[in-house]
Design a protein around this motif. Sequence first.
Motif, PDB file in Angstrom:
ATOM      1  N   ARG A 142       0.944  -1.285  -0.187  1.00 17.75           N
ATOM      2  CA  ARG A 142       0.000  -0.053   0.004  1.00 17.75           C
ATOM      3  C   ARG A 142       0.966   1.434  -0.104  1.00 17.75           C
ATOM      4  O   ARG A 142       0.509   2.235  -0.606  1.00 17.75           O
ATOM      5  N   ASP A 143       2.033   0.986   0.794  1.00 21.55           N
ATOM      6  CA  ASP A 143       2.920   2.361   0.716  1.00 21.55           C
ATOM      7  C   ASP A 143       3.433   2.667  -0.647  1.00 21.55           C
ATOM      8  O   ASP A 143       3.380   3.656  -1.204  1.00 21.55           O
TER       9      ASP A 143
ATOM     10  N   LEU B  41     -10.656   2.641  -8.328  1.00 23.91           N
ATOM     11  CA  LEU B  41      -9.264   2.078  -8.572  1.00 23.91           C
ATOM     12  C   LEU B  41      -8.781   1.414  -7.411  1.00 23.91           C
ATOM     13  O   LEU B  41      -7.776   0.269  -7.239  1.00 23.91           O
ATOM     14  N   ASP B  42      -8.797   2.145  -6.238  1.00 21.13           N
ATOM     15  CA  ASP B  42      -8.119   1.804  -4.785  1.00 21.13           C
ATOM     16  C   ASP B  42      -9.029   0.402  -4.193  1.00 21.13           C
ATOM     17  O   ASP B  42      -8.349  -0.383  -3.701  1.00 21.13           O
ATOM     18  N   THR B  43     -10.136   0.431  -4.673  1.00 20.46           N
ATOM     19  CA  THR B  43     -10.882  -0.689  -4.377  1.00 20.46           C
ATOM     20  C   THR B  43     -10.437  -2.015  -5.228  1.00 20.46           C
ATOM     21  O   THR B  43     -10.097  -3.209  -4.530  1.00 20.46           O
TER      22      THR B  43
ATOM     23  N   PHE C 227      -7.505  -2.452  -6.402  1.00 17.56           N
ATOM     24  CA  PHE C 227      -6.232  -2.718  -5.821  1.00 17.56           C
ATOM     25  C   PHE C 227      -6.203  -3.570  -4.506  1.00 17.56           C
ATOM     26  O   PHE C 227      -5.622  -4.545  -4.337  1.00 17.56           O
ATOM     27  N   GLU C 228      -7.145  -3.233  -3.627  1.00 15.95           N
ATOM     28  CA  GLU C 228      -7.150  -4.008  -2.530  1.00 15.95           C
ATOM     29  C   GLU C 228      -7.597  -5.173  -2.699  1.00 15.95           C
ATOM     30  O   GLU C 228      -7.189  -6.354  -2.105  1.00 15.95           O
ATOM     31  N   PHE C 229      -8.633  -5.371  -3.582  1.00 17.44           N
ATOM     32  CA  PHE C 229      -9.132  -6.737  -4.014  1.00 17.44           C
ATOM     33  C   PHE C 229      -8.168  -7.729  -4.537  1.00 17.44           C
ATOM     34  O   PHE C 229      -7.967  -8.876  -4.063  1.00 17.44           O
ATOM     35  N   GLY C 230      -7.284  -7.225  -5.344  1.00 17.56           N
ATOM     36  CA  GLY C 230      -6.161  -8.067  -6.088  1.00 17.56           C
ATOM     37  C   GLY C 230      -5.204  -8.295  -4.964  1.00 17.56           C
ATOM     38  O   GLY C 230      -4.652  -9.425  -4.986  1.00 17.56           O
ATOM     39  N   LEU C 231      -4.746  -7.518  -4.496  1.00 19.41           N
ATOM     40  CA  LEU C 231      -3.706  -7.365  -3.290  1.00 19.41           C
ATOM     41  C   LEU C 231      -4.087  -8.495  -2.104  1.00 19.41           C
ATOM     42  O   LEU C 231      -3.143  -9.271  -1.711  1.00 19.41           O
ATOM     43  N   ASP C 232      -5.307  -8.811  -1.435  1.00 19.68           N
ATOM     44  CA  ASP C 232      -5.572  -9.559  -0.645  1.00 19.68           C
ATOM     45  C   ASP C 232      -5.445 -11.106  -1.223  1.00 19.68           C
ATOM     46  O   ASP C 232      -4.852 -11.825  -0.487  1.00 19.68           O
ATOM     47  N   ARG C 233      -6.087 -11.263  -2.328  1.00 16.76           N
ATOM     48  CA  ARG C 233      -5.749 -12.574  -3.210  1.00 16.76           C
ATOM     49  C   ARG C 233      -4.456 -12.893  -3.358  1.00 16.76           C
ATOM     50  O   ARG C 233      -4.185 -14.206  -3.439  1.00 16.76           O
ATOM     51  N   LEU C 234      -3.645 -11.908  -3.907  1.00 21.72           N
ATOM     52  CA  LEU C 234      -2.335 -12.155  -4.108  1.00 21.72           C
ATOM     53  C   LEU C 234      -1.389 -12.469  -2.823  1.00 21.72           C
ATOM     54  O   LEU C 234      -0.818 -13.458  -3.153  1.00 21.72           O
ATOM     55  N   LEU C 235      -1.683 -11.939  -2.021  1.00 14.05           N
ATOM     56  CA  LEU C 235      -0.975 -12.376  -0.614  1.00 14.05           C
ATOM     57  C   LEU C 235      -1.487 -13.547   0.045  1.00 14.05           C
ATOM     58  O   LEU C 235      -0.483 -14.538   0.499  1.00 14.05           O
ATOM     59  N   ASP C 236      -2.830 -13.813  -0.382  1.00 14.12           N
ATOM     60  CA  ASP C 236      -3.166 -15.221   0.253  1.00 14.12           C
ATOM     61  C   ASP C 236      -2.456 -16.404  -0.655  1.00 14.12           C
ATOM     62  O   ASP C 236      -2.222 -17.421  -0.296  1.00 14.12           O
ATOM     63  N   GLY C 237      -2.437 -16.154  -1.822  1.00 17.18           N
ATOM     64  CA  GLY C 237      -1.266 -16.999  -2.577  1.00 17.18           C
ATOM     65  C   GLY C 237      -0.135 -17.227  -2.304  1.00 17.18           C
ATOM     66  O   GLY C 237       0.463 -18.369  -2.399  1.00 17.18           O
TER      67      GLY C 237
ATOM     68  N   TYR D 186       9.125 -10.986  -4.494  1.00 18.28           N
ATOM     69  CA  TYR D 186       9.140  -9.763  -4.680  1.00 18.28           C
ATOM     70  C   TYR D 186       8.831  -9.364  -6.040  1.00 18.28           C
ATOM     71  O   TYR D 186       7.723  -8.194  -5.989  1.00 18.28           O
ATOM     72  N   LEU D 187       9.156  -9.872  -7.004  1.00 16.83           N
ATOM     73  CA  LEU D 187       8.689  -9.720  -8.584  1.00 16.83           C
ATOM     74  C   LEU D 187       7.377  -9.667  -8.547  1.00 16.83           C
ATOM     75  O   LEU D 187       6.760  -8.771  -9.417  1.00 16.83           O
ATOM     76  N   VAL D 188       6.919 -10.903  -8.074  1.00 16.95           N
ATOM     77  CA  VAL D 188       5.284 -11.150  -8.118  1.00 16.95           C
ATOM     78  C   VAL D 188       4.810  -9.777  -7.485  1.00 16.95           C
ATOM     79  O   VAL D 188       3.663  -9.459  -8.308  1.00 16.95           O
ATOM     80  N   LEU D 189       4.922  -9.606  -6.464  1.00 15.00           N
ATOM     81  CA  LEU D 189       4.248  -8.515  -5.616  1.00 15.00           C
ATOM     82  C   LEU D 189       4.362  -7.169  -6.218  1.00 15.00           C
ATOM     83  O   LEU D 189       3.465  -6.528  -6.530  1.00 15.00           O
ATOM     84  N   SER D 190       5.702  -6.853  -6.683  1.00 15.65           N
ATOM     85  CA  SER D 190       5.922  -5.440  -7.188  1.00 15.65           C
ATOM     86  C   SER D 190       5.293  -5.549  -8.666  1.00 15.65           C
ATOM     87  O   SER D 190       4.822  -4.318  -9.126  1.00 15.65           O
ATOM     88  N   GLY D 191       5.171  -6.784  -9.254  1.00 19.12           N
ATOM     89  CA  GLY D 191       4.605  -6.639 -10.713  1.00 19.12           C
ATOM     90  C   GLY D 191       3.177  -6.383 -10.631  1.00 19.12           C
ATOM     91  O   GLY D 191       2.458  -5.618 -11.454  1.00 19.12           O
ATOM     92  N   TYR D 192       2.490  -6.647  -9.547  1.00 20.97           N
ATOM     93  CA  TYR D 192       0.937  -6.639  -9.175  1.00 20.97           C
ATOM     94  C   TYR D 192       0.951  -5.132  -9.018  1.00 20.97           C
ATOM     95  O   TYR D 192       0.095  -4.541  -9.779  1.00 20.97           O
ATOM     96  N   ILE D 193       1.509  -4.490  -8.276  1.00 20.02           N
ATOM     97  CA  ILE D 193       1.649  -3.207  -7.710  1.00 20.02           C
ATOM     98  C   ILE D 193       1.663  -2.222  -9.052  1.00 20.02           C
ATOM     99  O   ILE D 193       0.941  -1.269  -9.276  1.00 20.02           O
ATOM    100  N   GLN D 194       2.820  -2.667  -9.881  1.00 15.42           N
ATOM    101  CA  GLN D 194       3.165  -1.400 -10.756  1.00 15.42           C
ATOM    102  C   GLN D 194       2.195  -1.673 -12.071  1.00 15.42           C
ATOM    103  O   GLN D 194       1.541  -0.986 -12.806  1.00 15.42           O
ATOM    104  N   GLY D 195       1.556  -3.152 -12.321  1.00 14.55           N
ATOM    105  CA  GLY D 195       0.719  -3.260 -13.263  1.00 14.55           C
ATOM    106  C   GLY D 195      -0.698  -2.670 -13.108  1.00 14.55           C
ATOM    107  O   GLY D 195      -1.124  -1.933 -13.884  1.00 14.55           O
ATOM    108  N   MET D 196      -1.002  -2.522 -11.747  1.00 12.51           N
ATOM    109  CA  MET D 196      -2.342  -1.897 -11.427  1.00 12.51           C
ATOM    110  C   MET D 196      -2.230  -0.349 -11.460  1.00 12.51           C
ATOM    111  O   MET D 196      -2.946   0.376 -11.752  1.00 12.51           O
ATOM    112  N   ALA D 197      -0.852   0.024 -11.217  1.00 14.33           N
ATOM    113  CA  ALA D 197      -0.667   1.594 -11.494  1.00 14.33           C
ATOM    114  C   ALA D 197      -0.605   2.099 -12.804  1.00 14.33           C
ATOM    115  O   ALA D 197      -0.536   3.452 -12.817  1.00 14.33           O
TER     116      ALA D 197
END
Length: 226
Positions: free
Chosen positions: A74-75, A184-186, A188-198, A126-137
């Motif tokens: 989120r940061d 957009l923030d909603t 982002f949160e939807f995907g982040l929760d599921r990504l971290l679950d995985g 890290y690449l998976v997580l960062s790739g998601y954040i940057q893709g949504m961005a």
Amino acid sequence: MTLAIELADDVGLENVSMRLLADRAGLPAHLLYRHVRNRGDLLGMMAEQVIDARRARTAASRDDPRTQLAHLARDEWAMYRRHPWLLTVLASDRPPTGPAVLAMVDHVVSVLADAGFGPAEAYRAYLVLSGYIQGMALLIPRQPADTDYRSWRAATRLRLERTGRLRQRPWLTAATQTDPDEDLDTWFEFGLDRLLDGLLADGQASRGTADGTLPERRTGPHGRPR
């Protein structure tokens, strides 16, 4: 650097040049080049300042790895929301590697290591997580008052309705009823929760070895993982 960041926020990164920066600073261009070698160095220094300032306001956390990763994600997301141009600088095959950039990666990798990832595995995660954040961005409007985008969105919806493509696809109908500026923030949160679950399935990472290989998985009678 503060002036360069303000320019990028106001007029877009593509319009920031050494000449424009020197003009706005009231300096001859040759004096600016004494401090910054070229535009690439300028962008790297801008990214360093934004990340370092954000990191200084972020307190270290002792929460569980999932909570820490969500906070760090989120940061980073908040930085792209505040400075959309930052994505262009960081999401590159030749990103800047200043202390603040590396510290940002260090922090995420460290949390992943605490969650049970080996060194190579932690970097992949890290690449998976960062790739998601940057893709949504990529969906963040570069110019908040971009009337061209709103006109395109309205015209596209009308065309989809006329061709019947909207009616045939419930998901597309739902998509056209959302507003990226508000939702957009909603998303982002939807995907982040599921990504971290995985990533943190079963509460821990699959324990990789130091060289990044995965341990042998035990299988049941039908060859399925136990």
